[in-house]
Design an enzyme around this catalytic site. Sequence first.
Site, PDB file in Angstrom:
ATOM      1  N   ARG C  42       0.833  -1.197   0.000  1.00  0.00           N
ATOM      2  CA  ARG C  42       0.000   0.000   0.000  1.00  0.00           C
ATOM      3  C   ARG C  42       0.863   1.240   0.000  1.00  0.00           C
ATOM      4  O   ARG C  42       1.718   1.403   0.872  1.00  0.00           O
ATOM      5  CB  ARG C  42      -0.896   0.006   1.233  1.00  0.00           C
ATOM      6  CG  ARG C  42      -1.915   1.124   1.191  1.00  0.00           C
ATOM      7  CD  ARG C  42      -2.929   0.992   2.288  1.00  0.00           C
ATOM      8  NE  ARG C  42      -2.282   1.003   3.612  1.00  0.00           N
ATOM      9  CZ  ARG C  42      -2.441   0.057   4.514  1.00  0.00           C
ATOM     10  NH1 ARG C  42      -3.189  -0.987   4.246  1.00  0.00           N
ATOM     11  NH2 ARG C  42      -1.855   0.137   5.689  1.00  0.00           N
ATOM     12  N   THR C  43       0.666   2.032  -0.975  1.00  0.00           N
ATOM     13  CA  THR C  43       1.480   3.220  -1.069  1.00  0.00           C
ATOM     14  C   THR C  43       1.215   4.117   0.108  1.00  0.00           C
ATOM     15  O   THR C  43       2.077   4.437   0.881  1.00  0.00           O
ATOM     16  CB  THR C  43       1.159   4.007  -2.342  1.00  0.00           C
ATOM     17  OG1 THR C  43       1.373   3.154  -3.425  1.00  0.00           O
ATOM     18  CG2 THR C  43       2.042   5.207  -2.458  1.00  0.00           C
ATOM     19  N   GLN C  44      -0.050   4.533   0.235  1.00  0.00           N
ATOM     20  CA  GLN C  44      -0.323   5.557   1.217  1.00  0.00           C
ATOM     21  C   GLN C  44      -1.792   5.889   1.186  1.00  0.00           C
ATOM     22  O   GLN C  44      -2.500   5.596   0.236  1.00  0.00           O
ATOM     23  CB  GLN C  44       0.472   6.787   0.816  1.00  0.00           C
ATOM     24  CG  GLN C  44       0.666   7.765   1.908  1.00  0.00           C
ATOM     25  CD  GLN C  44       1.346   9.003   1.362  1.00  0.00           C
ATOM     26  OE1 GLN C  44       1.403   9.208   0.157  1.00  0.00           O
ATOM     27  NE2 GLN C  44       1.830   9.816   2.246  1.00  0.00           N
TER      28      GLN C  44
END
Lengths: 247, 253, 266
Positions: C42-44
């Site tokens: 998950r990037t962000q």
Amino acid sequence: MTSIGTGYDLSASTYSPDGRIFQVEYAAKAVENSGTAIGLRVKGGVVLAVEKLVHSKLLVPGANRRIQTIDKHIGMATSGLLADGRHMANRGRDEAASYREVYNSPSPLKIIVDRLGLYAQAYTVYSSVRPFGLSTILGAVDKDGPQLYVIEPSGVFFGYRGAAVGKGRQLAKTELEKLQIGELTMRQAVKEAARIIYLVHEDAKEKEFELEMSWIGDETGGVHLPIPKELQQEAEAAAKASIEVFE
Amino acid sequence: MFDVQSVAHQGPQSRQFNPYTENGGTILAIAGADFSVIAGDTRQSEGYSIQTRYAPKVFQLTDKAVLAVNGFSADGKMFVKKVKQRLEWYRHAHAKDMPIRSIARLIQTMLYSRRFFPYYVYNILGGIEDDGTGSVYSFDPVGSYEREACRAAGAAQSLVQPFLDNQVYYKNQTAGQDESFPTHLPLPSVLKLVVDAFTSATERHIEVGDGLEIYVVLKRDSTAIQSMEGVQEVTTSEEGQRVFYIRRELKKD
Amino acid sequence: MDHFPTNWGRPRNDLHDAYGTYPIHQHPQHAPKDAFADGVKRTQQPIVTGTSVLGVVYKDGVMLAADNLASYGSLARFKDVQRLHPVGNHTVLGVSGDMSDYQYIQKLLEELVIEEFTEQDGSILGPAELHEYLSQVMYARRSKINPLWNSLIVGGVKDGQRFLAYVDLLGTTYKAPTIATGYGAYIAQPLLRKAVEPYTDVLTEEQAQSILEECMRVLYYRDARSLDKFQIATITEEGIRISETRHLASSWSFAEGIRGYGAQTQ
């Protein structure tokens, strides 16, 4: 000097038999040949002034500044090798930025002076480098009020109420000692600084010079800035007048 | 029957950051015998929102080259910036502007170098070739390109291109007895087509509108440009090519 | 309990969002999760967020408005946050989106401003330069698939030029006489277009202020992540003024009479 030809003056990493490091002393000589720089720690601020010798009429006014800005609240005047001064200023900026990064607040001047002193000292212990040909005056207003320090080529540093380095330092110091320096306002200090620089320049009258001045304190909201044009002109005019009376 | 649980257990849903968006708008270019016309609308949008009514999509690169960029506007801005930078370096190295065919190849190289993280932009390059002919090059986002006589791209490509095919290439038209279609249209006809194309696209496509910017690049000594309302000369090169700029309002609804 | 704040206050099992009511990054996710499996992938996502910022150009300069709330999901977590950030004497930055990324941006700007100040070369960064800088930062971060999760409005006046522009987490930029971020883009932007755009050269400071206040009020009624405390930044040739926190008057008495929707009356 008796050092010449002995071989003990070729490297900063070698002592002479009587315990001196000639390379450091030579660096101090480089400073003595340079225009005078002074700093005054007064009520509510610090004033810096430099006698910038102009070696060519072809130079643009304001070129080769010898007063530099390290951080919003820190100013620096150097005497000695111009290029060494720029390098020292860049190092100062890095240190000030690094302090801000870590502590999220403007650095006390003592911290910067301490780190720059260590930095200068490192250039006195290796054979591969030469010491800085530089006496550095640092002025700031930090959380403890106005501060003024001088770093010598050896890396040693002291705090002062009034400081002078460069060719005319002796006379300048005498003049500074006459002042009730802690009682001066910043504006008065600007006038005195201009007068002192003009006075010490009398010994090298044949050379052109520019008076470079800056201040930090109540007058500037704690920010290091050049002296406003009108005040600078006023101070220079008064300085010139005082020299003529002196003559 | 829709089973919530089974959908929920199909493993982690991907919720990855999407580095792209589409900012609408349309561009087109038409080449004439000795001129090239490059145009684009000025609306920038995202989804159903109009972000601004004036964001240029057409940029003059040199005295004889104009580039229109459409798609993801952040990529477009960066791409144009980099192309201009390369053209400036070329000028410094060779003391002349890069020829159109070389700019076209440069753009292909630059686009393809990002093959696996593409600039999400459709480019149309217009200008005058070294031989004096008007030219149009069109590109896909990863650099595939060809020289053409006319091309539309962007949100309303599917509306504008068929119109151009019909009016410029005379597709689906039959010439009358002893008549033939011209291979190149004169500039006034082209300008009329461009304005009509955009007013029509504005009517039928929500992402097109607000303003129209048209650049005309003319070959040296060309007399193609007629007195037209609001035409403004931008540059004249040493070699004699001239660039003109025309602005028209489009509907803002 | 669902410890995922962006899911709080949302309908359950709402896996299918047919009407596109969620911002893409907040799509509800109720499947049981391995705490670590997608942690790396998950990037962000934004955690503590600020809602809309509004900006308008008026006769003497530029004005920005933003409320004082920083939300943690649906929780009104911090209610005294300033989201209008002055940079130098000519520019104000209005920030919506992730507040930790905002603080990082503040740090970047502080560094940049000091670097420029120490040059002492007589040039000062204005709103146009700062907007370009921020655009490059935002675009560079999105290109690393590690965005700063914000929508920024840069407003200012320098050398007699009024400047108002936008940049977001994708690096998308534009200039316009009125700009609104977040829900403001849907709710306040149409109001601003009507009230401001034809009159940017005649609107007085008082008029601009009351238009912004009215928009903030509408947003407070409709945006559940907004607050009735807000500030206004005014940038003119004379410099920057950021107001004290102001309170929005609102009346909710109409809600007393509502009993469900449509045919339901009790």
